[in-house]
Design an enzyme around this catalytic site. Sequence first.
Site, mmCIF file in Angstrom:
data_model
loop_
_atom_site.group_PDB
_atom_site.id
_atom_site.type_symbol
_atom_site.label_atom_id
_atom_site.label_comp_id
_atom_site.label_asym_id
_atom_site.label_seq_id
_atom_site.Cartn_x
_atom_site.Cartn_y
_atom_site.Cartn_z
ATOM 1 N N HIS A 91 0.821 -1.218 0.000
ATOM 2 C CA HIS A 91 0.000 0.000 0.000
ATOM 3 C C HIS A 91 0.853 1.266 0.000
ATOM 4 C CE1 HIS A 91 -3.576 -2.446 0.577
ATOM 5 N NE2 HIS A 91 -4.260 -1.351 0.264
ATOM 6 N N TRP A 107 -6.275 -6.403 -7.136
ATOM 7 C CA TRP A 107 -6.843 -7.512 -6.360
ATOM 8 C C TRP A 107 -6.031 -8.787 -6.549
ATOM 9 C CZ3 TRP A 107 -12.724 -6.864 -7.761
ATOM 10 C CH2 TRP A 107 -13.245 -5.783 -7.054
#
Length: 105
Positions: free
Chosen positions: A22, A78
């Site tokens: 992230h 994803w």
Amino acid sequence: MKRFAFKMLLRAGCEQEYERRHAAIWPELVEMIKAQGVSNYSIFWDRDTNILFGYQECSGDGNSQDTSHVDPITQRWWDMMADLMDTNADHSPVTIPLVEVFHLD
């Protein structure tokens, strides 16, 4: 502006890698999320349970966890994150929406 909160489950031992990925979020993914009307987006981590708590504000009907119209950028993200958390068959994170019971501006 609609507020949307949800939880997801991070697999044990994947905490540092989740944070690392992230920290290097793709600019095109950020742009896509914003283009979908999502802002003020945060993810919090409960270290005791490995539950991730997400919060975002949405100007439209959707949210970043909406699986009805997935763009290729989100699908690639994803796919990359699938080894770190509980996912559905399409690699979307298993997302449990939370019901708002109180809000104070």
